[in-house]
Scaffold this motif. Sequence first.
Motif, PDB file in Angstrom:
ATOM      1  N   ARG A 263      47.542  46.991 -31.182  1.00  0.00           N
ATOM      2  CA  ARG A 263      47.469  48.424 -30.842  1.00  0.00           C
ATOM      3  C   ARG A 263      46.089  48.705 -30.283  1.00  0.00           C
ATOM      4  O   ARG A 263      45.100  48.177 -30.788  1.00  0.00           O
ATOM      5  CB  ARG A 263      47.640  49.292 -32.101  1.00  0.00           C
ATOM      6  N   VAL A 264      46.041  49.532 -29.244  1.00  0.00           N
ATOM      7  CA  VAL A 264      44.732  49.983 -28.761  1.00  0.00           C
ATOM      8  C   VAL A 264      44.312  51.179 -29.622  1.00  0.00           C
ATOM      9  O   VAL A 264      45.160  51.836 -30.223  1.00  0.00           O
ATOM     10  CB  VAL A 264      44.763  50.408 -27.274  1.00  0.00           C
TER      11      VAL A 264
ATOM     12  N   GLY B 231      39.069  56.760 -30.865  1.00  0.00           N
ATOM     13  CA  GLY B 231      38.214  57.208 -31.976  1.00  0.00           C
ATOM     14  C   GLY B 231      38.685  56.661 -33.323  1.00  0.00           C
ATOM     15  O   GLY B 231      37.924  56.589 -34.282  1.00  0.00           O
TER      16      GLY B 231
ATOM     17  N   LEU C 114      39.041  50.547 -27.290  1.00  0.00           N
ATOM     18  CA  LEU C 114      38.857  50.900 -25.871  1.00  0.00           C
ATOM     19  C   LEU C 114      37.441  51.404 -25.602  1.00  0.00           C
ATOM     20  O   LEU C 114      37.071  51.658 -24.471  1.00  0.00           O
ATOM     21  CB  LEU C 114      39.874  51.984 -25.469  1.00  0.00           C
TER      22      LEU C 114
ATOM     23  N   GLY D 112      37.112  61.676 -32.202  1.00  0.00           N
ATOM     24  CA  GLY D 112      38.470  61.806 -31.654  1.00  0.00           C
ATOM     25  C   GLY D 112      38.438  62.078 -30.168  1.00  0.00           C
ATOM     26  O   GLY D 112      37.558  62.792 -29.666  1.00  0.00           O
TER      27      GLY D 112
ATOM     28  N   GLY E 183      43.552  60.015 -27.229  1.00  0.00           N
ATOM     29  CA  GLY E 183      44.142  59.723 -28.541  1.00  0.00           C
ATOM     30  C   GLY E 183      44.986  60.886 -29.038  1.00  0.00           C
ATOM     31  O   GLY E 183      46.044  60.690 -29.640  1.00  0.00           O
TER      32      GLY E 183
ATOM     33  N   CYS F 290      48.226  60.632 -27.066  1.00  0.00           N
ATOM     34  CA  CYS F 290      49.016  59.426 -27.372  1.00  0.00           C
ATOM     35  C   CYS F 290      49.574  59.435 -28.795  1.00  0.00           C
ATOM     36  O   CYS F 290      50.590  58.800 -29.061  1.00  0.00           O
ATOM     37  CB  CYS F 290      48.184  58.167 -27.147  1.00  0.00           C
TER      38      CYS F 290
ATOM     39  N   SER G 273      52.102  69.034 -33.049  1.00  0.00           N
ATOM     40  CA  SER G 273      51.029  70.018 -33.224  1.00  0.00           C
ATOM     41  C   SER G 273      49.748  69.646 -32.479  1.00  0.00           C
ATOM     42  O   SER G 273      48.730  70.320 -32.662  1.00  0.00           O
ATOM     43  CB  SER G 273      50.706  70.148 -34.718  1.00  0.00           C
ATOM     44  N   ALA G 274      49.767  68.591 -31.662  1.00  0.00           N
ATOM     45  CA  ALA G 274      48.548  68.163 -30.948  1.00  0.00           C
ATOM     46  C   ALA G 274      47.980  69.348 -30.170  1.00  0.00           C
ATOM     47  O   ALA G 274      48.641  69.897 -29.280  1.00  0.00           O
ATOM     48  CB  ALA G 274      48.864  67.008 -30.012  1.00  0.00           C
TER      49      ALA G 274
ATOM     50  N   GLU H  36      51.152  49.663 -22.229  1.00  0.00           N
ATOM     51  CA  GLU H  36      50.488  50.612 -21.336  1.00  0.00           C
ATOM     52  C   GLU H  36      49.268  51.273 -22.000  1.00  0.00           C
ATOM     53  O   GLU H  36      49.234  51.456 -23.213  1.00  0.00           O
ATOM     54  CB  GLU H  36      51.461  51.712 -20.908  1.00  0.00           C
TER      55      GLU H  36
ATOM     56  N   LYS I  57      45.693  79.520 -31.982  1.00  0.00           N
ATOM     57  CA  LYS I  57      46.272  78.591 -32.964  1.00  0.00           C
ATOM     58  C   LYS I  57      46.367  79.284 -34.311  1.00  0.00           C
ATOM     59  O   LYS I  57      45.389  79.913 -34.750  1.00  0.00           O
ATOM     60  CB  LYS I  57      45.343  77.372 -33.071  1.00  0.00           C
TER      61      LYS I  57
HETATM   62  C1  LIG Z   1      40.633  65.459 -40.878  1.00  0.00           C
HETATM   63  C2  LIG Z   1      41.393  65.468 -39.574  1.00  0.00           C
HETATM   64  C3  LIG Z   1      41.609  66.666 -38.938  1.00  0.00           C
HETATM   65  C4  LIG Z   1      42.332  66.689 -37.731  1.00  0.00           C
HETATM   66  N1  LIG Z   1      42.538  67.897 -37.116  1.00  0.00           N
HETATM   67  C5  LIG Z   1      43.253  67.948 -35.970  1.00  0.00           C
HETATM   68  C6  LIG Z   1      43.501  69.196 -35.325  1.00  0.00           C
HETATM   69  O1  LIG Z   1      43.034  70.267 -35.761  1.00  0.00           O
HETATM   70  N2  LIG Z   1      44.258  69.190 -34.198  1.00  0.00           N
HETATM   71  C7  LIG Z   1      44.791  68.042 -33.674  1.00  0.00           C
HETATM   72  O2  LIG Z   1      45.487  68.106 -32.652  1.00  0.00           O
HETATM   73  N3  LIG Z   1      44.535  66.827 -34.258  1.00  0.00           N
HETATM   74  C8  LIG Z   1      43.796  66.755 -35.374  1.00  0.00           C
HETATM   75  N4  LIG Z   1      43.566  65.535 -35.979  1.00  0.00           N
HETATM   76  C9  LIG Z   1      44.120  64.322 -35.402  1.00  0.00           C
HETATM   77  C10 LIG Z   1      43.126  63.470 -34.538  1.00  0.00           C
HETATM   78  O3  LIG Z   1      41.811  63.607 -34.967  1.00  0.00           O
HETATM   79  C11 LIG Z   1      43.218  63.834 -33.059  1.00  0.00           C
HETATM   80  O4  LIG Z   1      44.553  63.679 -32.632  1.00  0.00           O
HETATM   81  C12 LIG Z   1      42.312  62.942 -32.175  1.00  0.00           C
HETATM   82  O5  LIG Z   1      42.172  63.543 -30.908  1.00  0.00           O
HETATM   83  C13 LIG Z   1      42.846  61.528 -32.026  1.00  0.00           C
HETATM   84  O6  LIG Z   1      42.010  60.824 -31.124  1.00  0.00           O
HETATM   85  P1  LIG Z   1      41.480  59.349 -31.462  1.00  0.00           P
HETATM   86  O7  LIG Z   1      40.681  58.914 -30.290  1.00  0.00           O
HETATM   87  O8  LIG Z   1      40.791  59.297 -32.769  1.00  0.00           O
HETATM   88  O9  LIG Z   1      42.866  58.557 -31.541  1.00  0.00           O
HETATM   89  P2  LIG Z   1      43.121  57.112 -32.192  1.00  0.00           P
HETATM   90  O10 LIG Z   1      43.284  57.253 -33.673  1.00  0.00           O
HETATM   91  O11 LIG Z   1      42.141  56.129 -31.690  1.00  0.00           O
HETATM   92  O12 LIG Z   1      44.543  56.787 -31.525  1.00  0.00           O
HETATM   93  C14 LIG Z   1      45.661  57.579 -31.814  1.00  0.00           C
HETATM   94  C15 LIG Z   1      46.908  56.921 -31.200  1.00  0.00           C
HETATM   95  O13 LIG Z   1      46.828  56.914 -29.785  1.00  0.00           O
HETATM   96  C16 LIG Z   1      46.820  55.567 -29.278  1.00  0.00           C
HETATM   97  N5  LIG Z   1      45.826  55.604 -28.196  1.00  0.00           N
HETATM   98  C17 LIG Z   1      44.567  56.118 -28.268  1.00  0.00           C
HETATM   99  N6  LIG Z   1      43.997  56.103 -27.045  1.00  0.00           N
HETATM  100  C18 LIG Z   1      44.901  55.561 -26.206  1.00  0.00           C
HETATM  101  C19 LIG Z   1      44.905  55.288 -24.807  1.00  0.00           C
HETATM  102  N7  LIG Z   1      43.871  55.592 -24.013  1.00  0.00           N
HETATM  103  N8  LIG Z   1      46.005  54.709 -24.258  1.00  0.00           N
HETATM  104  C20 LIG Z   1      47.077  54.408 -25.035  1.00  0.00           C
HETATM  105  N9  LIG Z   1      47.140  54.648 -26.362  1.00  0.00           N
HETATM  106  C21 LIG Z   1      46.066  55.228 -26.937  1.00  0.00           C
HETATM  107  C22 LIG Z   1      46.499  54.659 -30.454  1.00  0.00           C
HETATM  108  O14 LIG Z   1      47.140  53.409 -30.329  1.00  0.00           O
HETATM  109  C23 LIG Z   1      47.094  55.464 -31.607  1.00  0.00           C
HETATM  110  O15 LIG Z   1      48.473  55.231 -31.692  1.00  0.00           O
HETATM  111  C24 LIG Z   1      42.830  65.478 -37.176  1.00  0.00           C
HETATM  112  C25 LIG Z   1      42.581  64.258 -37.827  1.00  0.00           C
HETATM  113  C26 LIG Z   1      41.872  64.248 -39.017  1.00  0.00           C
HETATM  114  C27 LIG Z   1      41.625  62.913 -39.687  1.00  0.00           C
END
Ligand SMILES: Cc1cc2nc3c(=O)[nH]c(=O)nc-3n(C[C@H](O)[C@H](O)[C@H](O)COP(=O)(O)OP(=O)(O)OC[C@H]3O[C@@H](n4cnc5c(N)ncnc54)[C@H](O)[C@@H]3O)c2cc1C
Length: 294
Positions: free
Chosen positions: A32-33, A36, A57, A114, A118, A121, A126-127, A169, A189
């Motif tokens: 898995r890629v 954050g 990444l 984050g 991510g 993906c 609720s994203a 992908e 929101k």
């Molecule tokens: C305490 C807490 C609070 C949060 N609050 C919110 C909130 O208020 N609103 C909200 O929407 N989210 C929230 N989140 C969720 C999360 O933080 C966000 O969705 C964040 O943007 C995820 O990004 P990331 O880079 O950390 O993703 P990662 O954890 O790195 O990846 C998430 C998924 O996407 C895939 N992925 C990541 N990048 C790529 C890429 N470029 N191509 C293909 N696949 C990819 C990974 O394989 C994985 O399946 C929260 C999380 C936590 C822990």
Amino acid sequence: MFIKRLPKFEYHAPTSLSEALDLLAKYDGKARVFAGGTDLLVSMKKREVLPEHLISLKGIAELKGVHHDQKEGMRIGALVTLSEIEHSRMIQEDFRALWDAVQVMASPQIRSLGTIGGNLCSAEPSADTAPPLIALDASVEIISMKGKRKVLVENFFRGPGESVLKPDEILTQILIPHPLEKSSGAYFKLMRRAAMDLAQVGVAVCLSFNSEKRTCRGAKIALGAVGSTPIRASKAEQILLNKEINETVGKEAGKTAAQEANPRSSIRASKEYRREMIEVLTKRAVMAAYHRLH
Ligand SMILES: Cc1cc2nc3c(=O)[nH]c(=O)nc-3n(C[C@H](O)[C@H](O)[C@H](O)COP(=O)(O)OP(=O)(O)OC[C@H]3O[C@@H](n4cnc5c(N)ncnc54)[C@H](O)[C@@H]3O)c2cc1C
């Protein structure tokens, strides 16, 4: 939910997209890629996903940065953090609904790790970046060994945790068309508490006006956390088109948006409450977008 320590995995840190794609192909289905890691590492601790190989990444320069492209508009790299968006003057001025959304996401610590890629993906209903990107008519660029493709964010989601992305992908960037003249937007929101919570309902509205800024000539409304995927409320958009915006029109658009959604009851909110809140938040977002220009 009992959270355990991270399971064992092999860590890879490619420095180019081609290297990352090679690794995905090599460990076919077992890798898995991640960006954050704020979603993926939590899911691994809960044993919801157990990849044997994790491909970071973070070292890939091609996936970073916010660029203005004469032809395409704004290009936001998949690795751009929520915090970078929060501090971008350009996004605040030209793509206000997206800027609003990151202000109410998670915490400063999570926002600094984050990424926008991510967030999409993970494909949670609720994203928070999904409704504004849909309302802004954004697309994503996706790459694999077979080539590149472009998908509208509106068509990206398939169900909770599911998108059109295939295991081989990588999402590389988000493309947002140039903002129209005399346009603005807003994202509202609803959360159970003031911060650090997922949306019970999220509403993004983008409006554009004719030259006298009176009649609405473009309207996009998108809703989050009101069904299995984020959705567009196209019938509500029709209510606003070619009208002068006021409280009555905003309320009518809200009512229509609530009818278009298919919310379910969950631990966060009942479906009846969600439906009522869609109506209220849609009207508020319409009026906020309008007042930001007038
Ligand atoms: C305490 C807490 C609070 C949060 N609050 C919110 C909130 O208020 N609103 C909200 O929407 N989210 C929230 N989140 C969720 C999360 O933080 C966000 O969705 C964040 O943007 C995820 O990004 P990331 O880079 O950390 O993703 P990662 O954890 O790195 O990846 C998430 C998924 O996407 C895939 N992925 C990541 N990048 C790529 C890429 N470029 N191509 C293909 N696949 C990819 C990974 O394989 C994985 O399946 C929260 C999380 C936590 C822990």
